[in-house]
Enzyme design. Structure first.
Site, PDB file in Angstrom:
ATOM      1  N   ASP A  73      -1.479  -6.893   9.438  1.00 23.47           N
ATOM      2  CA  ASP A  73      -1.757  -7.585   8.186  1.00 23.47           C
ATOM      3  C   ASP A  73      -2.805  -6.770   7.421  1.00 23.47           C
ATOM      4  O   ASP A  73      -3.464  -5.882   7.980  1.00 23.47           O
ATOM      5  CB  ASP A  73      -2.272  -8.991   8.508  1.00 23.47           C
ATOM      6  CG  ASP A  73      -2.567  -9.807   7.265  1.00 23.47           C
ATOM      7  OD1 ASP A  73      -1.885  -9.624   6.243  1.00 23.47           O
ATOM      8  OD2 ASP A  73      -3.503 -10.624   7.323  1.00 23.47           O
ATOM      9  N   PHE A  74      -2.974  -7.063   6.130  1.00 19.07           N
ATOM     10  CA  PHE A  74      -3.966  -6.325   5.338  1.00 19.07           C
ATOM     11  C   PHE A  74      -5.254  -7.129   5.174  1.00 19.07           C
ATOM     12  O   PHE A  74      -6.265  -6.831   5.795  1.00 19.07           O
ATOM     13  CB  PHE A  74      -3.384  -5.943   3.973  1.00 19.07           C
ATOM     14  CG  PHE A  74      -4.348  -5.163   3.127  1.00 19.07           C
ATOM     15  CD1 PHE A  74      -4.598  -3.828   3.394  1.00 19.07           C
ATOM     16  CD2 PHE A  74      -5.020  -5.768   2.079  1.00 19.07           C
ATOM     17  CE1 PHE A  74      -5.512  -3.100   2.635  1.00 19.07           C
ATOM     18  CE2 PHE A  74      -5.925  -5.062   1.303  1.00 19.07           C
ATOM     19  CZ  PHE A  74      -6.174  -3.717   1.578  1.00 19.07           C
ATOM     20  N   ASP A  75      -5.218  -8.195   4.364  1.00 22.65           N
ATOM     21  CA  ASP A  75      -6.433  -8.966   4.093  1.00 22.65           C
ATOM     22  C   ASP A  75      -6.911  -9.684   5.348  1.00 22.65           C
ATOM     23  O   ASP A  75      -6.152 -10.395   6.008  1.00 22.65           O
ATOM     24  CB  ASP A  75      -6.164  -9.999   2.985  1.00 22.65           C
ATOM     25  CG  ASP A  75      -5.883  -9.343   1.648  1.00 22.65           C
ATOM     26  OD1 ASP A  75      -6.835  -8.994   0.945  1.00 22.65           O
ATOM     27  OD2 ASP A  75      -4.687  -9.181   1.313  1.00 22.65           O
ATOM     28  N   ASP A 121      -4.612 -12.307  10.776  1.00 23.37           N
ATOM     29  CA  ASP A 121      -5.674 -13.325  10.786  1.00 23.37           C
ATOM     30  C   ASP A 121      -5.280 -14.665  10.194  1.00 23.37           C
ATOM     31  O   ASP A 121      -6.010 -15.640  10.341  1.00 23.37           O
ATOM     32  CB  ASP A 121      -6.890 -12.807   9.987  1.00 23.37           C
ATOM     33  CG  ASP A 121      -6.670 -12.884   8.486  1.00 23.37           C
ATOM     34  OD1 ASP A 121      -5.657 -12.332   7.988  1.00 23.37           O
ATOM     35  OD2 ASP A 121      -7.487 -13.532   7.801  1.00 23.37           O
TER      36      ASP A 121
END
Length: 280
Positions: free
Chosen positions: A31-33, A215
């Site tokens: 994932d990124f954020d 997350d």
């Protein structure tokens, strides 16, 4: 699988080490954020830290490792925020870009419903404009209502207005879901991050060990796709179906360096094995 509080990753290192040592190929999806980039008040300011960027480059350069960024952001948005992995899966996997092939695939239903997403986002922008700190982002295939900067007392009203606008304008072709301080408008199709990870794994020319690090609640379908045969790592302290957890993007960077070292057999075996300090 039932969501529980995952074990700290340092308690799972022997199992992870054995799985990595036994694997011939590795597919690492991130994932990124909140995973590669710390959560920030303004999503436009999100960026990988030097440590996570370096860790991803190290992993990407490791032989027989394929890297993928799987994010709710659009491809156009995330591509300039992180050095090219092998694959980008944007809009929760509704659009998929394979960098080596120079190809982009878009879910056909999502493409057809992009004009409806645009219409709803425009209406949401007007309806939510009086709510301080609320921002509507049109990501072409999906839309996001950002609530992180909205006063907590005003968030219920923002959620009610969002639901009301969607009910008034849409004909059940779109769905509404919640994430961390966001509401997301998406095509009502059975497709999410888990489906994108399954597709990447099944279309891989080999039989890779699959790892996923994320997350948010939108990452749970991806954890379900990789567990228990693969490796699911939840970032943060909340409940998850992932088998282990780390605390922050800083710990993600350490974990990625460790994964690269173990998979490449650069880490000593036995008592000399290196465990990153942030993972102990």
């Amino acid at each position: 699988m039932t969501e529980t509080r995952p074990d700290p990753v340092d308690e799972r290192l022997p199992r992870l080490r054995a799985a990595l040592r036994d694997a011939d190929e590795l597919l690492v999806c991130l994932d990124f954020d909140g995973t590669l980039a710390p959560i920030v008040a303004d999503p436009d300011d999100a960026a990988t830290t030097p440590a996570t960027g370096a860790a991803l480059r190290t992993l990407d350069a490791t032989p027989d490792v394929t890297t993928a960024v799987v994010t709710g952001r659009s491809l156009a948005d995330v591509r300039w925020r992180v050095d090219p992995p092998d694959v980008y899966a944007g809009n929760h996997g509704l659009e998929l870009a394979r960098e080596a092939a120079g190809s982009v695939a878009v879910h056909p239903v999502a493409r057809k419903r992009a004009s409806r997403v645009e219409k709803v986002c425009a209406a949401l922008g007007l309806a939510l404009d009086p709510i301080p700190g609320c921002r509507v982002e049109n990501k072409r295939l999906t839309g996001t209502v950002h609530l992180r900067s909205v006063p907590r007392a005003a968030r219920p009203a923002a959620r009610r207005l969002t639901r009301r606008v969607l009910d008034r304008l849409d004909d059940d072709s779109l769905s509404l879901s919640a994430g961390k301080a966001i509401l997301e408008v998406r095509p009502d199709v059975p497709w999410g991050k888990g489906d994108a990870v399954d597709l990447l794994a099944s279309s891989h020319p080999g039989d890779p060990l699959v790892a996923y690090v994320g997350d948010d609640v939108t990452d749970e379908s991806a954890f379900r796709a990789v567990e228990p045969e693969g490796i699911g790592v939840h970032v943060g302290d909340g409940p998850s179906v992932a088998s282990c957890r780390v605390d922050s993007p800083a710990a993600v960077a350490s974990l990625l360096h460790w994964i690269a070292s173990v998979f490449a057999a650069d880490e000593p075996v036995g008592e000399g094995a290196v465990v990153p300090a942030s993972l102990r």
